[in-house]
Scaffold this motif. Structure first.
Motif, PDB file in Angstrom:
ATOM      1  N   ARG A  19     -42.852  43.771  80.188  1.00  0.00           N
ATOM      2  CA  ARG A  19     -42.742  45.350  80.110  1.00  0.00           C
ATOM      3  C   ARG A  19     -43.216  46.097  80.934  1.00  0.00           C
ATOM      4  N   ASN A  20     -42.975  47.613  80.819  1.00  0.00           N
ATOM      5  CA  ASN A  20     -43.417  48.552  81.597  1.00  0.00           C
ATOM      6  C   ASN A  20     -43.340  48.216  83.021  1.00  0.00           C
ATOM      7  N   MET A  21     -42.176  47.609  83.579  1.00  0.00           N
ATOM      8  CA  MET A  21     -42.198  47.472  85.073  1.00  0.00           C
ATOM      9  C   MET A  21     -41.007  48.441  85.712  1.00  0.00           C
ATOM     10  N   ALA A  22     -41.128  49.034  86.662  1.00  0.00           N
ATOM     11  CA  ALA A  22     -40.226  49.976  87.108  1.00  0.00           C
ATOM     12  C   ALA A  22     -38.749  49.409  87.436  1.00  0.00           C
ATOM     13  N   PRO A  23     -37.614  49.997  87.409  1.00  0.00           N
ATOM     14  CA  PRO A  23     -36.215  49.628  87.509  1.00  0.00           C
ATOM     15  C   PRO A  23     -36.169  48.729  88.761  1.00  0.00           C
ATOM     16  N   ASN A  24     -36.817  49.141  89.920  1.00  0.00           N
ATOM     17  CA  ASN A  24     -36.615  48.489  91.255  1.00  0.00           C
ATOM     18  C   ASN A  24     -37.800  47.429  91.336  1.00  0.00           C
ATOM     19  N   VAL A  25     -38.302  46.952  90.580  1.00  0.00           N
ATOM     20  CA  VAL A  25     -39.325  45.941  90.833  1.00  0.00           C
ATOM     21  C   VAL A  25     -38.887  44.703  91.335  1.00  0.00           C
ATOM     22  N   ASP A  26     -39.324  43.925  92.093  1.00  0.00           N
ATOM     23  CA  ASP A  26     -39.035  42.746  92.833  1.00  0.00           C
ATOM     24  C   ASP A  26     -39.151  41.684  91.903  1.00  0.00           C
ATOM     25  N   ILE A  27     -38.460  41.501  90.768  1.00  0.00           N
ATOM     26  CA  ILE A  27     -38.353  40.411  90.197  1.00  0.00           C
ATOM     27  C   ILE A  27     -36.997  40.096  89.785  1.00  0.00           C
ATOM     28  N   LYS A  28     -36.634  38.654  90.008  1.00  0.00           N
ATOM     29  CA  LYS A  28     -35.256  38.168  90.069  1.00  0.00           C
ATOM     30  C   LYS A  28     -35.059  37.282  88.915  1.00  0.00           C
ATOM     31  N   VAL A  29     -34.030  36.794  88.658  1.00  0.00           N
ATOM     32  CA  VAL A  29     -33.767  35.587  87.610  1.00  0.00           C
ATOM     33  C   VAL A  29     -33.921  34.315  88.316  1.00  0.00           C
ATOM     34  N   GLY A  30     -34.916  33.540  87.677  1.00  0.00           N
ATOM     35  CA  GLY A  30     -35.338  32.314  88.377  1.00  0.00           C
ATOM     36  C   GLY A  30     -36.686  32.372  88.756  1.00  0.00           C
ATOM     37  N   ASP A  31     -37.332  33.491  88.934  1.00  0.00           N
ATOM     38  CA  ASP A  31     -38.748  33.692  89.301  1.00  0.00           C
ATOM     39  C   ASP A  31     -39.465  32.891  88.395  1.00  0.00           C
ATOM     40  N   ARG A  32     -40.676  32.117  88.639  1.00  0.00           N
ATOM     41  CA  ARG A  32     -41.556  31.558  87.914  1.00  0.00           C
ATOM     42  C   ARG A  32     -42.952  32.524  87.691  1.00  0.00           C
ATOM     43  N   LEU A  33     -43.636  32.623  86.398  1.00  0.00           N
ATOM     44  CA  LEU A  33     -44.390  33.276  86.317  1.00  0.00           C
ATOM     45  C   LEU A  33     -45.692  32.217  85.922  1.00  0.00           C
ATOM     46  N   LEU A  34     -46.792  32.671  86.654  1.00  0.00           N
ATOM     47  CA  LEU A  34     -47.950  31.969  86.697  1.00  0.00           C
ATOM     48  C   LEU A  34     -49.213  32.649  86.063  1.00  0.00           C
ATOM     49  N   THR A  35     -50.140  31.900  85.384  1.00  0.00           N
ATOM     50  CA  THR A  35     -51.329  32.656  84.933  1.00  0.00           C
ATOM     51  C   THR A  35     -51.905  33.326  86.284  1.00  0.00           C
ATOM     52  N   SER A  36     -52.490  34.495  86.137  1.00  0.00           N
ATOM     53  CA  SER A  36     -52.931  34.986  87.538  1.00  0.00           C
ATOM     54  C   SER A  36     -54.534  35.233  87.188  1.00  0.00           C
ATOM     55  N   GLY A  37     -55.123  34.791  86.044  1.00  0.00           N
ATOM     56  CA  GLY A  37     -56.616  34.458  85.982  1.00  0.00           C
ATOM     57  C   GLY A  37     -57.481  35.629  85.825  1.00  0.00           C
ATOM     58  N   ILE A  38     -56.951  36.715  85.848  1.00  0.00           N
ATOM     59  CA  ILE A  38     -58.094  37.957  86.041  1.00  0.00           C
ATOM     60  C   ILE A  38     -58.409  38.350  84.477  1.00  0.00           C
ATOM     61  N   ASP A  39     -57.897  37.776  83.642  1.00  0.00           N
ATOM     62  CA  ASP A  39     -58.511  37.907  82.242  1.00  0.00           C
ATOM     63  C   ASP A  39     -59.639  37.134  81.759  1.00  0.00           C
TER      64      ASP A  39
END
Length: 294
Positions: free
Chosen positions: A210-230
């Motif tokens: 959520r809350n990502m701009a329409p031109n954000v660089d995310i594509k179908v097929g991208d993998r999401l990994l834990t960032s560890g910042i929490d």
């Protein structure tokens, strides 16, 4: 009187004489048949003439015997067929159990490899049942306080993150799945290291970014990994794969959907990562410098 008797009152040879005559005749026929086969033709003709009578006499008995044999054979075939069907069903059941065990063993081998590559030590756990709350995406596991499980620990399988422990009892614990409405995980896009957060939307409902701009660089097929910042999820754990990106003109944010990489609904065993070490404390706020006296 005797000379004037009617013909039908006249007596023939005496019985003894008749016996002797017929006996001698019979003996002669037997001797002649035994030595010269005198009665072969007569016997053949008589057997031909008597065959219909023999057939009529023996047919009912033969029919009864054949009918009895047929019924016995039918009963035996039915019994054998039933036995073979039972054996077939037992063999099918065994084959299905063996297949299930093979799949489960393959999954356990994958979990063993995942535990060796995990950032922290892990315990193997098994699903007991779904949570009683139909509106929550939770599972109950067979590890609890007696196994040193505590709230906040991370649950994963060989493919990715499953969820987080939220409730612990002496013998069991409850894990909140990624898809739960109250669950969010800080992630990065593997391709470009873009940081974002993935939110659960309900069980069997795609995850949302959520809350990502329409031109954000995310594509179908991208993998999401834990960032560890929490400081809860170790960095680099697979979380989800982007399946749909909607960029509608006029909307302030893009609609990005993803599916969990963990095979939550396909296996009974997961891994629980051991609790992390306590993070360093936040730095104290620096006090404002005192004003100098003139």
């Amino acid at each position: 009187m005797q000379a004037n008797q009617p013909a039908f009152f006249k007596q023939g040879p005496k019985p003894l004489t008749r016996v002797l005559i017929f006996s001698a005749f019979s003996v002669g026929l037997m001797v002649g048949d035994a030595n010269y086969q005198l009665l072969n033709q007569v016997r053949d003709k008589l057997s031909l003439a008597l065959y219909p009578l023999q057939w009529l006499a023996t047919t009912p008995i033969n029919a009864l015997i054949e009918g009895n044999d047929y019924l016995q054979q039918q009963a035996q075939l039915v019994s054998e067929n039933k036995s073979l069907n039972n054996e077939k069903l037992a063999a099918k059941g065994m084959a299905m159990r063996l297949n299930a065990l093979e799949i489960e063993n393959a999954h356990l081998r994958d979990l063993k490899i995942a535990s060796e590559n995990a950032p922290r030590q892990a315990q193997l756990t098994k699903i007991l049942y779904n949570s009683r709350d139909p509106f929550a995406a939770k599972l109950v596991l067979d590890k609890g306080q007696q196994n040193e499980i505590s709230a906040g620990q991370i649950v994963l399988d060989a493919s990715g993150v499953v969820g987080q422990i939220v409730r612990v009892q002496p013998l069991t614990s409850e894990v909140r799945l990624l898809s739960d409405r109250n669950h969010m995980v800080p992630v990065i896009v593997e391709r470009n290291q873009l940081r974002t957060v993935v939110y659960g939307s309900g069980r069997h409902v795609p995850l949302e970014v959520r809350n990502m701009a329409p031109n954000v660089d995310i594509k179908v097929g991208d993998r999401l990994l834990t960032s560890g910042i929490d400081s809860i999820y170790p960095a680099g754990l697979p979380v989800a794969k982007v399946t749909k990106v909607e960029r509608t003109t006029g909307n302030a944010f893009a609609r990005i959907y993803s599916e969990p990489l963990a095979q939550i609904d396909q296996h009974r065993y997961f891994l629980i990562l051991n609790a992390p070490a306590a993070p360093p404390p936040y730095p104290a706020e620096a006090s404002a410098p005192k004003a100098k006296k003139h």
